[in-house]
Structure formats: C-alpha cells, structure tokens
Design an enzyme around this catalytic site. Structure first.
Site, short mmCIF file in Angstrom:
data_model
loop_
_atom_site.label_atom_id
_atom_site.label_comp_id
_atom_site.label_asym_id
_atom_site.label_seq_id
_atom_site.Cartn_x
_atom_site.Cartn_y
_atom_site.Cartn_z
N SER A 1 -9.72 1.69 2.75
CA SER A 1 -8.84 2.41 1.87
C SER A 1 -7.78 1.56 1.18
O SER A 1 -7.16 2.02 0.24
CB SER A 1 -8.13 3.51 2.67
OG SER A 1 -7.29 2.95 3.67
N LYS B 1 0.85 -1.20 0.00
CA LYS B 1 0.00 0.00 0.00
C LYS B 1 0.88 1.25 0.00
O LYS B 1 1.91 1.28 0.68
CB LYS B 1 -0.91 -0.02 1.24
CG LYS B 1 -1.97 1.06 1.26
CD LYS B 1 -2.90 0.87 2.46
CE LYS B 1 -3.98 1.93 2.54
NZ LYS B 1 -4.89 1.76 3.69
N SER C 1 -10.05 -0.54 6.98
CA SER C 1 -9.45 -0.35 5.65
C SER C 1 -8.75 -1.56 5.06
O SER C 1 -8.37 -1.53 3.89
CB SER C 1 -8.47 0.83 5.69
OG SER C 1 -9.17 2.04 5.68
#
Lengths: 479, 96
Positions: free
Chosen positions: A147, A72, A171
């Site tokens: 996210s 990420k 997330s």
C-alpha cells in the site's frame, strides 16, 4: 545523488536546504504519477529555512539534515491533512505529530508532503484510495504496488530522496520491488507506531524507503528507538548500524517458493542474486518453507479482524466524514461509515466481523492465531540454521492498472512471500535485483530474525556493492 | 461457503455498514470466495500449538505515573463535523 550525499553537500554549504527543498517541491507538484496528496509549500519552505539556520549556526543535527522526506498519508502530521487516502478522513488535520515525525524534525529532515496509498493501507496496488491510483514511474500504465505506492513511486521518480511507509503484510517491500527502490520493514517494536493510523495493530510497522541501503539505514537509525507513548515499542535504543561483516553469512533459500505460480524471470533474478552472495563468500542452502498454504488465509483472517476493530473508531462524530442526511445516532454511524469507506475497506471490515462473530470465531480467528504461532515457531527454527532468508517479494512484476482490482483473492494471494514476516514480527529488507524483459524492476527480500537489522543491512550493503540495479532510474513517465 | 442475504445483513449490523444492492452482490461473491480459500485452515492440526495474538509477548506495560498536559479542548474539537464551543454534537438518543 543519494540522501546521505545530498545532506553532506547541504551541511558543507555547497547547496542550500531551502533551494533543495524548493527543487523537490517543484518536481513533486509537477508529478504525473498521482504520488502526492498534500504539499504544504509555505510551511515546508519555512521549515527548510529553520534547518538551514541551524546548519549555519554550526548545530549538528544528523547525517540526513536538510534532506526532504515524503511521508505516507497514514502517518499523523500536525497541521497537515492526513487522509489515509480515504473519503472518511478527507479534510482531517491531526493535532499532534506521530513520534516518527518528531524524530525526523529533531534530525533536521524536512517533511515535504504526504503521499498517496491504498485506502487505510488495505491493498497491494495503491489503486483502492479515494484520490485515485498511483502510477508506476517505470511504466505509467502499471501500478506502483501497495500500500505504500506513493512512497516508493516518489523515491523512484526522484520526487523525494527518501520516504516513510508502513508495512502490515508487505506494504513497503512490494511497492519497493515494483518501483525498483530499497526499503526496510523493521522488526515489530523497533519503531514507534504512535500516530500511525492503525490498520492491523499487531502487524503494522513504519519503515523506510530510499534509493539504496545506506540511505535507508541512516533513516532507520533516526526513526527507531523506544517511545513511552507506544507500549509495543519494546526496543531499548535506536539502531546504530556499524560495520557488521556479512561476508560469511549462511543464507536460506525457500526452494518451494520457486514454482509455477511465480514469474520465471523473477526466479532467474533471485538465482543471480544467490550467485552474487556466494561469490561474496556467503553459504546458500535450500530448504522447504513450511506452512506456505496457510500464510495468506491466516494473515487475512487476523488483519481483517484487527481492522474491523480499529476502524470502529470512525463514527462520524469526533472527526472524519459525517453523513449530512443522518437523523439518528445509529444513522450517523452507519451512513457516515458506508459513505466514507471505499469497497476494499468495507470488504475487510465485513470479513473481520465475520471471523470474530459467534459461531465462526474458533474456526477462523482462533485457528489463524494458532497458525500464526506455528509460523513464528517455524521461523525460530529456521533462524537457528540460517542468518538470513533470501526470498522473492512478489510473484510478478508491476501489473497493469485495473488488471486485478476486481479480483480480491488474486490480490491477496500476491502477499504469499511477504505476510509471514509480519505475522512473526520480523524485519526484512527489499532490494532491486534485476529487470524483466519489459524493463520493469524485480525485487527480492532478505528476512532476518527479530532485531537482526544490523546483519540485514550489512548483507544488503554487500549485495549493492556488487550490483548496480539500485542505481538505475526510470525515464520520463509514458503518459 | 455460500453467503446469503441474512448473513450479510447480520454482518452489516455488526460492522455499522449498509450496502447498496450492487455492493451487496459483490460482497456476497467476494466473501464466499475468500472464506472458501480459508477453509483449508481447518485441515491443519493445531491442538498443541500456542496461539500468537501479538509478536511482542509483553502484557501490562505501564509508564511512570506522572501527570502530563492533556490536549487543549479546542484542538480536540477542531476536526469535529458538528460541535459547539465545548462539545461534539450528536443526535439525541433519549426522548425527542
């Protein structure tokens, strides 16, 4: 093929680490889902060669050696651009690795690239990023969740065998549910946050995403453990998942989660999962989850307050976007931040400034801290009665791109089943548990007491041994 | 809760942000909706509740007092939007 099996084949000399990594780079570069933001191909292939050389020399690395992993884009990677999907950090190249990246490298894993997300991890759909929305591999007209949408979509679309994400209010778990993959949000303090670009420091936690629980457990063993560079990383040792027996566990089911605000198909899928656990020997008992109406308000008051403080560091001076037209120091701060941050990030900074401001602090921020204490105490009482809590991850399956993005309250309310876990610092595993009538994945979560990951992993293994939802793959994206 | 222009201006100052006219209207509407959804927090009795600011209760965690190598200055400066060979460059704050 799962990541553990892939590594076994690489370490047995049946396939090469370089050819494996090259194959995934090719797939990732041809992705039509907007998953990857950076793939430093030359360096990645050189790194794969280093790993192969070590394997050839008989050096034992880890059960995931040679496996490519997507990371990420809020996790710092030395020498590779790390943007948090924000204009603010476009072009920013960290000069150090996050601890988890060092650990991946020591384990012989190969970081193949940085994956897309909501800007600064603020969002639940991976639509708020500066570089465009991530698309769902099961239906490219829909969101991937957020996210960590790029992480989950990359694994679901087989662009990477595994990924790292971060979970502040759901997330990791929510994009796993939307994309039909498995993920672990570990206990707060079990994985170092050094090098994770902060959103809400008391809730942020790096975690893992893979196709099944065995891969996820193996990756969590690698990245967990103490770190002198993160004083909140309080664990004494990395996790070592053995053969815990989850057959006779007592599971709590929060009955009041299943009302008319959740898709009936998700309710059906969760109750089918209950049956699977009962058939495997578990005892399932319903209870009323307390404080449900206070979870989302408390979470957004506290996470926004922490965000407004954490993001104060982005001032246009030391790194990140700087407004070229700014003449005074004050203009540099204000214009750089106004240009560099997107609307959702600004919204949360403003909200955070409000709840911390004189006159409102007690009514919002302090009150939310007190509610957080009550939520933690409620979980303490629940885990005196149950080993594990089984709950939905989200009230819906993946929705259409753009459907909710202009309605922040609707987006925030979708965190109702996940955010309390972060407020209390607990671990949770997200697992695929069915599909809706449109063929979209449904996810559930198993929540445990702090540092009960071994039991959660055992329970998830038990479930995945009895079901095949985690083995199903999406077709070619409908673009 | 009604959010007026004065409050938004105050929050802009606190946040080091400035909104365009269109953004300002969006912020006013959204902030009002979000705060309205938070007002019921006031209904719950919390007088005997311990605040929880962090799930890890540790305070004053110190590492061993051992010297280490700091980052090289050139590396620290490499992401600066404006710099010279030794330092970050920012507009002056004293005199002209």
């Amino acid at each position: 093929m799962g990541a553990l099996e892939l590594s076994a084949q690489i370490q047995a000399g049946k396939i090469g680490a370089v050819e494996t990594v090259a194959k995934y780079i090719r797939i990732a570069k041809n992705s039509r889902l907007n998953t990857f933001l950076a793939i430093p191909e030359e360096r990645v292939l050189a790194r794969a060669k280093e790993v192969q050389d070590k394997i050839d020399a008989g050096i034992t690395l880890s059960p995931l050696a040679g496996v490519p992993v997507a990371v990420k884009d809020n996790i710092s990677t030395e020498g590779t651009e790390t943007t948090c999907a924000s204009r603010m950090l476009e072009g920013y190249v960290p000069v150090f690795n996050a601890t988890v990246i060092d650990k991946l490298e020591q384990a012989g894993m190969v970081v193949i690239g940085k994956v897309n997300m909501d800007e600064f991890a603020m969002g639940g759909s991976s639509e708020t990023g500066y570089f465009g929305a991530v698309r769902n591999p099961w239906d490219a007209t829909r969101v991937a969740g957020g996210s960590s949408g790029g992480s989950a979509a990359a694994v679901a679309a087989m662009e990477a065998p595994m990924a790292l994400g971060s979970d502040t209010g759901g997330s990791i778990r929510q994009p796993c549910a939307f994309c039909g993959v498995t993920g672990i949000k570990p206990t707060y303090g079990s994985v170092s946050r050094y090098g994770l670009i902060a959103y809400a420091s008391s809730m942020d936690q790096i975690g893992v995403i893979g196709t099944d629980i065995n891969d996820c457990a193996a990756l969590l063993e690698i990245i967990s453990g103490p770190d002198t560079r993160d004083s909140t990383c309080v664990t004494d040792a990395p996790f070592a998942f053995g053969k815990e027996n989850a057959a006779k566990i007592k599971i709590g089911l929060p009955r009041n989660y299943f009302n008319d605000s959740i898709d009936p198909e998700i309710i059906r899928a969760i109750f089918m999962a209950v049956k699977v656990f009962e058939d495997a020997g578990a005892v399932v008992e319903e209870f009323q989850m307390p404080l449900v109406d206070y979870i989302v308000p408390a979470y957004y008051a506290l996470s926004s307050a922490e965000a407004s403080s954490n993001l104060a560091r982005f001032d246009g001076l030391k790194y990140g976007h700087r407004a070229t037209e700014a003449k005074s120091l004050s203009d540099v701060y204000t214009l750089s931040r106004s240009q560099g941050f997107g609307m959702e990030v600004k919204r949360r900074i403003i909200l955070g400034s409000f709840v911390l401001s004189s006159g409102y602090y007690d009514a919002y921020y302090r009150k939310a801290l007190e509610i957080r204490g009550m939520i933690k105490e409620a979980y303490n009482q629940l885990f005196a009665r149950y080993d594990v809590i089984l709950a939905p991850v989200a009230p819906t399956t993946a929705y259409k791109l753009g459907e909710n993005i202009t309605d922040p309250m609707k987006m925030y309310m979708a965190d109702v089943y996940t955010a309390s876990v972060n407020l209390a610092g607990l671990p949770a595993v997200a697992l695929p548990c069915g599909f809706d009538a449109q063929g979209l994945p449904i996810g559930m979560q198993l929540i445990g007491d702090a540092f009960s990951e071994p039991l959660l992993v055992a329970a998830a293994r038990k479930y995945q041994a009895c079901t095949d939802y985690h083995t199903r793959k999406p077709g070619v994206p409908n673009l | 809760m009604q959010i007026d222009n004065d409050l938004v201006t105050y929050l802009e100052t606190l946040s080091n942000l400035t909104f365009t006219g269109e953004e300002r209207e969006i912020v006013k509407g959204d902030l009002g909706n979000i705060l309205n959804a938070m007002t019921h927090m006031g209904q719950i009795e919390t007088q005997r509740v311990q605040e929880l600011s962090h799930p890890v209760g540790h305070v004053n965690v110190f590492r061993e007092d051992e010297p280490g190598l700091p980052f090289d200055r050139e590396r620290i400066l490499q992401n600066a939007p404006r710099r010279n060979s030794e330092m970050f460059i920012a507009p002056g704050t004293v005199g002209s």
